[in-house]
Design an enzyme around this catalytic site. Structure first.
Site, PDB file in Angstrom:
ATOM      1  N   HIS A 136       0.858  -1.185   0.000  1.00 36.24           N
ATOM      2  CA  HIS A 136       0.000   0.000   0.000  1.00 36.24           C
ATOM      3  C   HIS A 136       0.889   1.227   0.000  1.00 36.24           C
ATOM      4  CE1 HIS A 136      -3.134   2.839   1.148  1.00 36.24           C
ATOM      5  NE2 HIS A 136      -3.970   1.918   0.716  1.00 36.24           N
ATOM      6  N   ASP A 159      -7.958  -5.531   0.416  1.00 34.40           N
ATOM      7  CA  ASP A 159      -8.540  -6.423  -0.586  1.00 34.40           C
ATOM      8  C   ASP A 159      -8.050  -7.855  -0.516  1.00 34.40           C
ATOM      9  OD1 ASP A 159     -10.323  -4.740  -1.803  1.00 34.40           O
ATOM     10  OD2 ASP A 159      -8.733  -3.728  -2.913  1.00 34.40           O
TER      11      ASP A 159
END
Ligand code: ACO
Length: 401
Positions: A279, A336
């Site tokens: 991320h 996710d």
């Protein structure tokens, strides 16, 4: 070469920041992330507390208005949302133009953009009541349009929203009810979906939210701005990752193949990446991933599902978290990584995963769009560039080239 200093001499300080890794594009009071500590707050409230105690509609109200609603405020908000769930009958005809196997994200983006054509006369972006109406309409209609995208893709007739149901139940009813079967809504499914919606509702200046703000900064109408956010979300480096994760887990297939996958992900000559890992902001565990991992076990347990992909996912997480490559780069599972396993358990097909994300993120997108329009003196978004092309040269006639 052109002297960039001369070319840009009137622009003041000029920075080059590809991917905007260290450039704040705006001030915002909506969501706070501390990526090193793995902290996420909506309007100051920790995501863990909202996940445990709130629901998606209440969280949407919070994002839009800055405060949790009183009971009366919530029931007014819920009433307003419920009275805007229908989509225009002509929008149904619009679907007929899509090829039967169109990706639901393509249909969603086009249908939401088309709302600009249905509600073009009554939105003044400088009017607070109009902005609020647009927010209500979008949050209310997204599940209806999303369910229509799914039903169209499988050739089922559309279902009207049942307004005596709550937000998530209403969506599940529109998605799944087969005309000949009695309605059976699973409370486990509804709770899990509501939780996923809360966790995906906002995440400050990610690619899709920044897109909404950029489009919004031109004065474009809210439906066009949100449609742009939907298309930005679609990519596998962003919201499309949930679909890509499930495809990756299916491709890996069994826990004994995890080692090969980790090896491939580290190989710079191989384009393969561990989807659902890494991320831009989190250099620690994504707090949403922790909550979703726990929920995945609960949902599968309560629904009595034994999905071998969960074992593959757990082994993959374990292997990556022990591997120097992932440790040095601070690559952890993101929101996710596990969400797809829950969607799959709920019977939601893979190509609908990013659509689920879009329903939830609409609350954040529209909250940012409103904040942007409430900010005095906001300017059009207009990034600059470092020019690397040809120096000034004279046009050459075609027969002399
Ligand atoms: N697998 C393998 N290596 C990775 C991964 C991954 N998933 N993610 C990053 N890396 C490596 C990069 O190759 C790079 O290595 P290097 O320093 O040796 O060149 C380093 O880690 C830094 O990666 P960047 O791509 O520079 O990080 P960036 O912040 O630009 O990208 C992103 C973040 C897009 C999320 C990236 O980690 C990725 O592609 N992850 C997989 C897709 C994904 O899960 N996306 C969803 C993100 S969450 C969301 O949007 C909802």
């Amino acid at each position: 070469c052109i002297d960039i200093g001369t070319l840009y001499k009137d622009t003041g300080h000029f920075t080059y920041d590809p991917g905007y890794g260290s450039t704040a594009s705006t001030k915002s009071a909506i969501t706070y992330i501390d990526g090193d500590k793995g902290v996420l707050l909506y309007r100051g409230y920790p995501i863990e507390q909202l996940a445990e105690k709130s629901n998606f509609l209440e969280t949407s109200y919070l994002l839009l208005n800055g405060e949790l609603p009183t009971k009366d405020q919530f029931s007014t908000f819920e009433h307003d949302i419920t009275h805007h769930t229908m989509m225009h009958e002509s929008l149904k005809d619009f679907f007929k133009g899509f090829h039967h196997d169109a990706h639901p994200m393509a249909m969603l983006a086009a249908s939401v953009a088309s709302l600009s054509a249905f509600y073009h006369d009554d939105i003044d972006v400088d009017n607070a009541d109009d902005r609020k109406l647009a927010a209500i309409r979008l949050i209310a209609k997204m599940p209806t349009i999303a369910a229509a995208c799914y039903r169209y893709s499988i050739g089922w007739p559309f279902r009207y929203p049942r307004n005596n149901l709550e937000y998530v139940d209403r969506f599940l009813h529109m998605m799944f009810e087969v005309p000949s079967e009695p309605l059976e809504l699973s409370p486990v499914a509804a709770k899990a979906l509501d939780l996923l919606f809360i966790l995906h509702a906002d995440h400050e200046q990610n690619a899709s939210t920044s897109t909404v703000r950029l489009v919004g900064s031109t004065g474009a109408n809210p439906y066009a701005s949100i449609a742009a956010g939907i298309t930005a979300l679609w990519g596998p480096a962003h919201g499309g990752a949930n679909e890509a994760v499930l495809e990756m887990l299916q491709e890996i297939g069994t826990a004994d193949k995890v080692e090969t996958a980790v090896k491939r992900a580290k190989d710079k000559n191989d384009n393969f990446r561990l989807m659902g890992f890494g991320h831009r902001v989190y250099k620690n565990f994504d707090p949403r991933a922790k909550i979703i991992r726990e929920m995945t076990h609960k949902v599968l347990g309560e629904l009595g599902i034994n999905d071998p992909l969960l074992e593959v996912a757990m082994k993959l997480e374990e292997a990556a978290l022990k591997d120097d490559y992932f440790v040095e780069r601070k690559l952890y599972p993101n929101v996710d990584f596990y969400s797809g396993i829950i969607y799959k358990a709920l019977g939601i097909p893979t190509e609908m995963f990013t659509v689920m994300f879009a329903i939830a993120r609409t609350a954040g997108w529209i909250a940012h769009w409103i904040e942007q329009h409430e900010t005095p003196g906001a300017r059009i978004g207009r990034p600059r560039q470092i020019y690397t092309g040809a120096d000034v040269r004279d046009y050459v006639a075609a027969d002399k080239r």
